[in-house]
Design a protein around this motif. Structure first.
Motif, PDB file in Angstrom:
ATOM      1  N   ARG A   9     -57.697  49.663  13.603  1.00 20.13           N
ATOM      2  CA  ARG A   9     -58.291  51.405  14.598  1.00 20.13           C
ATOM      3  C   ARG A   9     -57.974  52.732  13.807  1.00 20.13           C
ATOM      4  O   ARG A   9     -59.047  53.526  14.135  1.00 20.13           O
ATOM      5  CB  ARG A   9     -57.356  51.459  15.668  1.00 20.13           C
ATOM      6  CG  ARG A   9     -57.119  49.285  16.875  1.00 20.13           C
ATOM      7  CD  ARG A   9     -56.355  50.339  18.091  1.00 20.13           C
ATOM      8  NE  ARG A   9     -56.510  49.348  19.015  1.00 20.13           N
ATOM      9  CZ  ARG A   9     -55.608  48.386  19.269  1.00 20.13           C
ATOM     10  NH1 ARG A   9     -54.610  48.620  18.663  1.00 20.13           N
ATOM     11  NH2 ARG A   9     -55.388  47.405  20.073  1.00 20.13           N
ATOM     12  N   MET A  16     -61.592  51.968  12.390  1.00 20.67           N
ATOM     13  CA  MET A  16     -62.213  51.996  12.635  1.00 20.67           C
ATOM     14  C   MET A  16     -62.553  53.740  13.699  1.00 20.67           C
ATOM     15  O   MET A  16     -63.612  54.277  13.609  1.00 20.67           O
ATOM     16  CB  MET A  16     -62.188  51.355  14.021  1.00 20.67           C
ATOM     17  CG  MET A  16     -61.789  50.045  14.712  1.00 20.67           C
ATOM     18  SD  MET A  16     -63.964  49.706  14.419  1.00 20.67           S
ATOM     19  CE  MET A  16     -63.922  49.520  16.091  1.00 20.67           C
ATOM     20  N   GLU A  24     -62.252  41.585  17.969  1.00 17.15           N
ATOM     21  CA  GLU A  24     -62.695  42.186  17.161  1.00 17.15           C
ATOM     22  C   GLU A  24     -63.687  43.077  15.958  1.00 17.15           C
ATOM     23  O   GLU A  24     -64.483  43.773  16.086  1.00 17.15           O
ATOM     24  CB  GLU A  24     -61.688  43.733  17.421  1.00 17.15           C
ATOM     25  CG  GLU A  24     -61.060  43.741  18.336  1.00 17.15           C
ATOM     26  CD  GLU A  24     -61.183  45.121  19.280  1.00 17.15           C
ATOM     27  OE1 GLU A  24     -61.717  46.040  18.577  1.00 17.15           O
ATOM     28  OE2 GLU A  24     -60.749  44.804  20.228  1.00 17.15           O
ATOM     29  N   TYR A  71     -65.639  50.820   8.891  1.00 13.88           N
ATOM     30  CA  TYR A  71     -65.889  49.360   9.447  1.00 13.88           C
ATOM     31  C   TYR A  71     -65.198  47.848   9.064  1.00 13.88           C
ATOM     32  O   TYR A  71     -65.043  47.212   9.249  1.00 13.88           O
ATOM     33  CB  TYR A  71     -67.259  48.875   9.798  1.00 13.88           C
ATOM     34  CG  TYR A  71     -67.852  50.096  11.272  1.00 13.88           C
ATOM     35  CD1 TYR A  71     -66.673  50.257  12.080  1.00 13.88           C
ATOM     36  CD2 TYR A  71     -68.584  50.913  11.016  1.00 13.88           C
ATOM     37  CE1 TYR A  71     -67.102  51.239  12.974  1.00 13.88           C
ATOM     38  CE2 TYR A  71     -68.908  51.975  11.856  1.00 13.88           C
ATOM     39  CZ  TYR A  71     -67.625  52.118  12.795  1.00 13.88           C
ATOM     40  OH  TYR A  71     -68.438  53.225  13.551  1.00 13.88           O
ATOM     41  N   VAL A  73     -71.933  45.161  17.669  1.00 16.39           N
ATOM     42  CA  VAL A  73     -72.454  46.735  17.699  1.00 16.39           C
ATOM     43  C   VAL A  73     -72.084  48.288  16.807  1.00 16.39           C
ATOM     44  O   VAL A  73     -73.291  48.687  16.482  1.00 16.39           O
ATOM     45  CB  VAL A  73     -71.009  47.122  18.822  1.00 16.39           C
ATOM     46  CG1 VAL A  73     -71.653  48.633  19.049  1.00 16.39           C
ATOM     47  CG2 VAL A  73     -70.446  46.237  19.768  1.00 16.39           C
ATOM     48  N   HIS A  74     -71.569  48.519  15.558  1.00 15.54           N
ATOM     49  CA  HIS A  74     -71.327  49.206  14.360  1.00 15.54           C
ATOM     50  C   HIS A  74     -71.915  48.550  13.289  1.00 15.54           C
ATOM     51  O   HIS A  74     -73.014  49.251  13.204  1.00 15.54           O
ATOM     52  CB  HIS A  74     -70.124  49.584  14.306  1.00 15.54           C
ATOM     53  CG  HIS A  74     -69.304  49.856  15.441  1.00 15.54           C
ATOM     54  ND1 HIS A  74     -69.229  50.924  15.777  1.00 15.54           N
ATOM     55  CD2 HIS A  74     -68.350  49.166  16.543  1.00 15.54           C
ATOM     56  CE1 HIS A  74     -68.322  50.916  16.732  1.00 15.54           C
ATOM     57  NE2 HIS A  74     -67.623  50.425  17.081  1.00 15.54           N
ATOM     58  N   LEU A  75     -72.261  47.197  13.064  1.00 21.63           N
ATOM     59  CA  LEU A  75     -73.004  47.080  11.826  1.00 21.63           C
ATOM     60  C   LEU A  75     -74.497  46.337  12.451  1.00 21.63           C
ATOM     61  O   LEU A  75     -74.706  45.895  11.205  1.00 21.63           O
ATOM     62  CB  LEU A  75     -72.492  46.319  11.430  1.00 21.63           C
ATOM     63  CG  LEU A  75     -70.695  45.883  10.243  1.00 21.63           C
ATOM     64  CD1 LEU A  75     -70.476  45.321   9.453  1.00 21.63           C
ATOM     65  CD2 LEU A  75     -71.128  47.945   9.389  1.00 21.63           C
ATOM     66  N   GLU A  76     -74.438  45.972  13.273  1.00 16.53           N
ATOM     67  CA  GLU A  76     -75.710  45.675  13.884  1.00 16.53           C
ATOM     68  C   GLU A  76     -75.898  44.433  13.454  1.00 16.53           C
ATOM     69  O   GLU A  76     -77.599  44.364  13.059  1.00 16.53           O
ATOM     70  CB  GLU A  76     -76.933  46.905  13.962  1.00 16.53           C
ATOM     71  CG  GLU A  76     -76.741  48.255  14.862  1.00 16.53           C
ATOM     72  CD  GLU A  76     -77.626  49.158  14.661  1.00 16.53           C
ATOM     73  OE1 GLU A  76     -78.569  48.326  14.228  1.00 16.53           O
ATOM     74  OE2 GLU A  76     -77.498  49.899  15.639  1.00 16.53           O
ATOM     75  N   LYS A 116     -67.061  42.187  17.531  1.00 17.45           N
ATOM     76  CA  LYS A 116     -68.048  43.073  18.253  1.00 17.45           C
ATOM     77  C   LYS A 116     -68.046  43.901  17.197  1.00 17.45           C
ATOM     78  O   LYS A 116     -69.428  45.377  17.144  1.00 17.45           O
ATOM     79  CB  LYS A 116     -66.534  44.062  18.736  1.00 17.45           C
ATOM     80  CG  LYS A 116     -66.528  45.063  20.002  1.00 17.45           C
ATOM     81  CD  LYS A 116     -65.817  45.912  20.606  1.00 17.45           C
ATOM     82  CE  LYS A 116     -66.000  47.156  21.122  1.00 17.45           C
ATOM     83  NZ  LYS A 116     -65.031  47.779  22.370  1.00 17.45           N
ATOM     84  N   ILE A 117     -67.414  44.822  16.345  1.00 10.16           N
ATOM     85  CA  ILE A 117     -67.727  45.539  15.262  1.00 10.16           C
ATOM     86  C   ILE A 117     -68.876  44.872  14.206  1.00 10.16           C
ATOM     87  O   ILE A 117     -69.666  45.484  14.376  1.00 10.16           O
ATOM     88  CB  ILE A 117     -66.906  45.966  13.489  1.00 10.16           C
ATOM     89  CG1 ILE A 117     -65.200  46.033  14.133  1.00 10.16           C
ATOM     90  CG2 ILE A 117     -67.263  46.827  12.509  1.00 10.16           C
ATOM     91  CD1 ILE A 117     -63.936  46.489  13.059  1.00 10.16           C
ATOM     92  N   GLN A 118     -69.305  43.384  14.368  1.00  6.65           N
ATOM     93  CA  GLN A 118     -69.720  43.286  13.156  1.00  6.65           C
ATOM     94  C   GLN A 118     -71.419  43.792  14.539  1.00  6.65           C
ATOM     95  O   GLN A 118     -72.529  43.991  14.200  1.00  6.65           O
ATOM     96  CB  GLN A 118     -69.917  41.781  13.599  1.00  6.65           C
ATOM     97  CG  GLN A 118     -68.961  42.046  12.041  1.00  6.65           C
ATOM     98  CD  GLN A 118     -68.302  40.388  11.969  1.00  6.65           C
ATOM     99  OE1 GLN A 118     -68.752  39.706  12.890  1.00  6.65           O
ATOM    100  NE2 GLN A 118     -68.175  39.939  10.176  1.00  6.65           N
ATOM    101  N   GLY A 169     -64.656  55.478  10.998  1.00  5.68           N
ATOM    102  CA  GLY A 169     -66.117  54.900  11.012  1.00  5.68           C
ATOM    103  C   GLY A 169     -65.853  53.764   9.588  1.00  5.68           C
ATOM    104  O   GLY A 169     -66.876  53.411   9.192  1.00  5.68           O
TER     105      GLY A 169
END
Length: 228
Positions: free
Chosen positions: A113, A116, A144, A121, A151-154, A147-149, A119
């Motif tokens: 976390r 996270m 989790e 990731y 949402v954040h890494l698209e 979710k990172i892959q 940033g």
């Protein structure tokens, strides 16, 4: 790593701005000395106006360099504070709580976390993977990571691969297995536009847990999709 590179770049820019600021000051000092000498000699070659123009131009440049130096220094200080000092103080505060004798349950996802929040990731993913190795029956690290892959890494395909690896690599309890399968179907349907694969996963839920509420939810989902 990204923040470290940013710090190096900013540090180099600060050093360059400081050099330019110092160099302009030295050149102004030399010009002023030349102006004083010319005045004392009566300025026979009439070079004082030209020297004054150069000195004024360098002084203006020095002011701009000073403003740039202040701006870059503030940015560098901000990154250092956020990246190192704030986490360091937070870590000291955490140790103070632990050392006080109070019973505080350690958070297995603390490092992840923290990455996270900064940033970082990729580092967060590696930290969640480590947590998954330490607690194989906990589905949350895999959730989790996906979710990172997503949402954040698209990168929905990577999220799909993560959930498939989790589902196939562990003998999950019913609730955990169904949860992961529903998330996987959601990725196929919403992100990949592959409702056929999503429907196959729902059929698998029904076959694997025929008399459970998960089977009922899967049937409802299939009815909703067929009605669209």
């Amino acid at each position: 790593m990204t923040k470290f590179i940013s710090i190096l770049i900013l540090a180099a820019l600060v050093a360059g701005s400081w050099f330019m600021f110092y160099k302009a000051g030295e050149e102004v000092r030399i010009l002023n000395e030349q102006i004083d000498v010319a005045y004392n000699q009566g300025d026979p070659e009439e070079i004082v106006p030209e020297l004054k123009t150069k000195a004024q131009g360098l002084e203006n440049q020095r002011v701009l360099n000073g403003v740039l130096l202040a701006f870059l220094s503030a940015g560098l200080a901000g990154i250092v504070v956020v990246s190192w000092l704030v986490p360091m103080f937070a870590n000291k505060l955490t140790h103070a709580v632990y050392d006080s004798g109070e019973e505080v349950e350690a958070d297995p996802f603390h490092d992840a976390r923290s990455f996270m929040a900064q940033g970082e990731y990729d580092a967060a993913i590696e930290s969640f993977k480590l947590a998954a190795e330490q607690d194989p029956l906990n589905r949350m690290p895999w959730v989790e990571i996906a979710k990172i892959q997503r949402v954040h890494l698209e990168n929905p395909p990577a999220a799909i691969e993560t959930l498939r690896t989790a589902i196939e690599g562990q003998a999950w309890e019913e609730n955990d297995a169904a949860f992961l399968m529903f998330r996987l179907a959601e990725l196929y349907d919403e992100d990949m536009g592959d409702r056929m694969s999503a429907s196959m996963i729902m059929e698998q839920v029904i076959q694997q847990f025929p008399d459970s509420r998960h089977a009922g939810n899967a049937r409802n989902k299939l009815r909703d999709w067929s009605a669209v």
